[in-house]
Design a protein around this motif. Structure first.
Motif, PDB file in Angstrom:
ATOM      1  N   LEU A 166     -54.323  45.583  46.047  1.00  0.00           N
ATOM      2  CA  LEU A 166     -53.503  44.516  46.627  1.00  0.00           C
ATOM      3  C   LEU A 166     -53.803  44.144  48.071  1.00  0.00           C
ATOM      4  O   LEU A 166     -53.446  43.052  48.510  1.00  0.00           O
ATOM      5  N   PRO A 210     -57.054  41.197  47.335  1.00  0.00           N
ATOM      6  CA  PRO A 210     -57.535  41.217  45.950  1.00  0.00           C
ATOM      7  C   PRO A 210     -58.806  40.403  45.721  1.00  0.00           C
ATOM      8  O   PRO A 210     -59.512  40.635  44.745  1.00  0.00           O
ATOM      9  N   HIS A 258     -45.503  44.036  41.912  1.00  0.00           N
ATOM     10  CA  HIS A 258     -46.346  43.298  42.868  1.00  0.00           C
ATOM     11  C   HIS A 258     -47.093  42.155  42.187  1.00  0.00           C
ATOM     12  O   HIS A 258     -48.149  41.726  42.662  1.00  0.00           O
ATOM     13  N   VAL A 270     -48.868  42.017  39.537  1.00  0.00           N
ATOM     14  CA  VAL A 270     -50.186  42.277  38.955  1.00  0.00           C
ATOM     15  C   VAL A 270     -50.082  42.217  37.432  1.00  0.00           C
ATOM     16  O   VAL A 270     -49.232  42.876  36.832  1.00  0.00           O
ATOM     17  N   LEU A 277     -54.939  38.876  41.025  1.00  0.00           N
ATOM     18  CA  LEU A 277     -53.839  39.783  40.688  1.00  0.00           C
ATOM     19  C   LEU A 277     -53.825  40.176  39.201  1.00  0.00           C
ATOM     20  O   LEU A 277     -52.820  40.001  38.503  1.00  0.00           O
TER      21      LEU A 277
END
Lengths: 415, 415
Positions: free
Chosen positions: A249, A252, A282, A284, A314
């Motif tokens: 993160l 990315p 987050h 993802v 992500l």
């Protein structure tokens, strides 16, 4: 004569003139470039605006438009980058080996420039300045071939460089730009063996694959990073979570961010769901194997293709494995030999991983995000090599040099 | 699956197994190979005889038949060469750089094998043994592709190597031979990017040009030597004559022998005819420019093509020039960047020449014949690189290695 051949000839000629240029003269030229791009920023920004407008018309993504975009701050940062290069030690002329033979002959292995460097790159106009600075510092000449999306910006930047070099003792043709961004000029560059000593592509996988497939000149492969982290059975939960989040993160879109997580089944049983939830919190997107998908239905089922994918965003692929050996095999099969990490408290497993994973950088208990010329203390970076010849990993100034044997005798002949 | 792909896969697999093999185990395997080829010499010589007979039928030249020919002495010499390789220092595992960062991360740059090396070569079956020994010592695996003219000999040699490796801890597939010598198998090797880390061609200009043009795998260019000696105005007559005769005649068929002599006009006026007569007395055919041809009608008039020609025999091109600058320009235009020499008593001219001639080895007052891995003290030679990436000049064991960054942390992440 085509633009490419004409500029190739001029670059070769200038590269012979560069052998007489001192470190001081090179640094003066660099300082003049830094000064000039700041002095010319109004013109540069105006030309950059044309690229942005064209890009919007052509429907380029916001991410790419951002890469093309210049601003006063970005120009200032580019100039500062050039000044930093003046402060680096000049590697040229260094004697790497001295061999004295019984017959009195003295053999010196000395560091010399590569000669003529070709750079082919996409979008980012800052590469124009970076590449010019690093090649000039190492006594090379450079032929730049940027993309059509940054054509006006690149032409403006090269004009500034030329205005600066005219005031210096470095030949103006030490830095040239191929202004015609037609595909044919790229192809000509791929086969410019008479004038080019090396070609360095910087950009996405497609560009690099094309260069590797089509070029007859020597190439340094850079960039593509399908990086993995393997969380071993004995990995500490806190450390694993922190490293994974950082490597995925913190940025990315870059090549040393991770794209696949391999998790030992026993660790997964204890901490897996916590990690998956954290990633999802987050934003993802998770592409999991069956074990992941069954345990965490909020994930997508990964296809064979996904294990090869560098998301640069992500998304992440996740697989449960039963041993460090399986993890190593997976990485050697699907990886791009960039940066690979193991998180473990088992020293034996760490050693196996570091030794057997075939990559430019292998990590034990640290984030893959450190693979970077500046982080390694090289003060500059021309790219990250993912091949094994010449340079591997972050390439600093040394990667832009070759060597030469200088032999001094007093009439010796071979018996 | 084709033979090339099958052996490529096996070589890659074996290369991963090689990471666990110690220096001692590698040396034991080498000693077993040396022993085995001597033990098997009757079979090897019998198979070699087939190649010689086929070669005679196909009308191969005596020179090529001599290169293919094996004998008890030559097999003994090959075995001794292998034993010498056991005595060399193993470069693998050496730490070249240690970087410690404030955050506690430790970065080690370590020497590792390249992985899978491809060798494509002509005639000489001794390359089969040489290449096997050097790649094995450096922890690589190798795929050999010899020529049809030495096919039976190569198959016999590889059988001996395999018999030896079966008794060792080195995987048998560490050394493989492509037995099908059809052109197609060479082409497959050129594009075996999935399994090959580097391809090294050893042979004539045609082979090397083809590989450079067609290969998509990384290549190390070796060999071609259109070498020059420039006799400057201030050159001592005795020294010049002695060096020229040595560089042309001591072994005319090798790449570091000279093919062109450039002579300063003032030196030529005083000593030129003496040198030309001396060359002719040694049966050297002279291709001269107009000045030479007019002064010495016993010479042929050189064509543009002759300045590019690597005769590898008893011929030489000779040109009269008016300055060291002209000599440098001629060499940079027509040379192959191998070995180039100046004979002069003028230190300034020597410096200009050494700095501005673009070649792997540049000499002042010595014969070009010294460009050689053994002469340089490297104890071995895999070839002489005439390119600037990775390795330049005589390549010893180091040229068969790459590097890897090994990073050890305690949970560090990038801020």
């Amino acid at each position: 004569m085509s633009e490419v051949i004409e500029k190739g000839k001029a670059a070769k000629k200038a590269s012979y003139e560069m052998t007489g240029i001192s470190t001081k003269e090179k640094n003066t030229a660099l300082a003049l470039i830094a000064e000039q791009i700041v002095a010319d920023q109004a013109i540069i920004l105006e030309e950059n605006k044309k690229d942005i407008e064209n890009g919007k018309e052509r429907g380029l993504s916001t991410a790419i438009l951002d890469r093309i975009s210049l601003s006063e701050e970005r120009i200032k940062a580019m100039a500062e980058g050039v000044i930093q290069v003046t402060e680096l030690v000049d590697p040229i002329g260094e004697t790497l080996e001295t061999i004295e033979k019984n017959n009195g002959i003295k053999i010196l292995k000395q560091r010399v420039p590569l000669g003529v460097v070709g750079m082919i790159y996409e979008a980012r106009p800052n590469v124009t300045i970076d590449a010019a600075a690093l090649t000039l510092k190492t006594g090379n000449t450079v032929i730049l071939r940027g993309s059509s999306s940054a054509r006006f910006s690149n032409i403006a930047l090269i004009s500034s460089i030329h205005r600066a070099l005219e005031k210096s003792s470095v030949p103006v043709n030490a830095v040239q730009l191929i202004e015609d961004t037609n595909r044919e000029t790229a192809k000509e560059l791929f086969r410019l063996n008479d004038y080019l000593d090396v070609l360095i592509p910087r950009g996405g996988k497609n560009l690099i694959d094309t260069v590797v497939r089509e070029a007859t000149v020597p190439v340094i492969q850079t960039g593509a990073g399908n990086c993995h982290i393997f969380i071993d059975e004995s990995a500490e939960n806190d450390m694993a979570q922190e490293i994974i989040l950082n490597a995925k993160l913190q940025r990315p879109s870059v090549c040393n961010a991770i794209e696949t997580i391999l998790i030992h089944s026993n660790w997964f049983e204890q901490h897996g769901i916590e990690l998956l939830k954290e990633l999802q919190a987050h934003d993802v997107e998770i592409y999991g194997d069956e074990a992941i998908h069954n345990a965490f239905p909020n994930s997508k089922l990964a296809t064979e293709e996904d294990w090869y994918t560098e998301y640069l965003g992500l998304s992440v692929s996740i697989k449960v494995v039963d041993s460090v050996e399986t993890a190593i095999q997976h990485i050697n099969k699907y990886g791009t030999k960039h940066s690979e990490a193991i998180i473990t408290n088992d020293e034996h497993h760490a050693r196996m991983f570091l030794q057997n994973v075939d990559a430019a950088a292998v990590y034990h208990n640290a984030s893959t995000r450190f693979t970077d010329g500046f982080e390694f203390g090289y003060g500059a970076e021309i790219g990250i090599s993912t091949q094994k010849l010449h340079a591997r990993g972050p390439m600093g100034l040394h990667a832009l040099t070759s060597t030469k044997y200088v032999i001094k005798g007093t009439g010796q002949i071979r018996k």
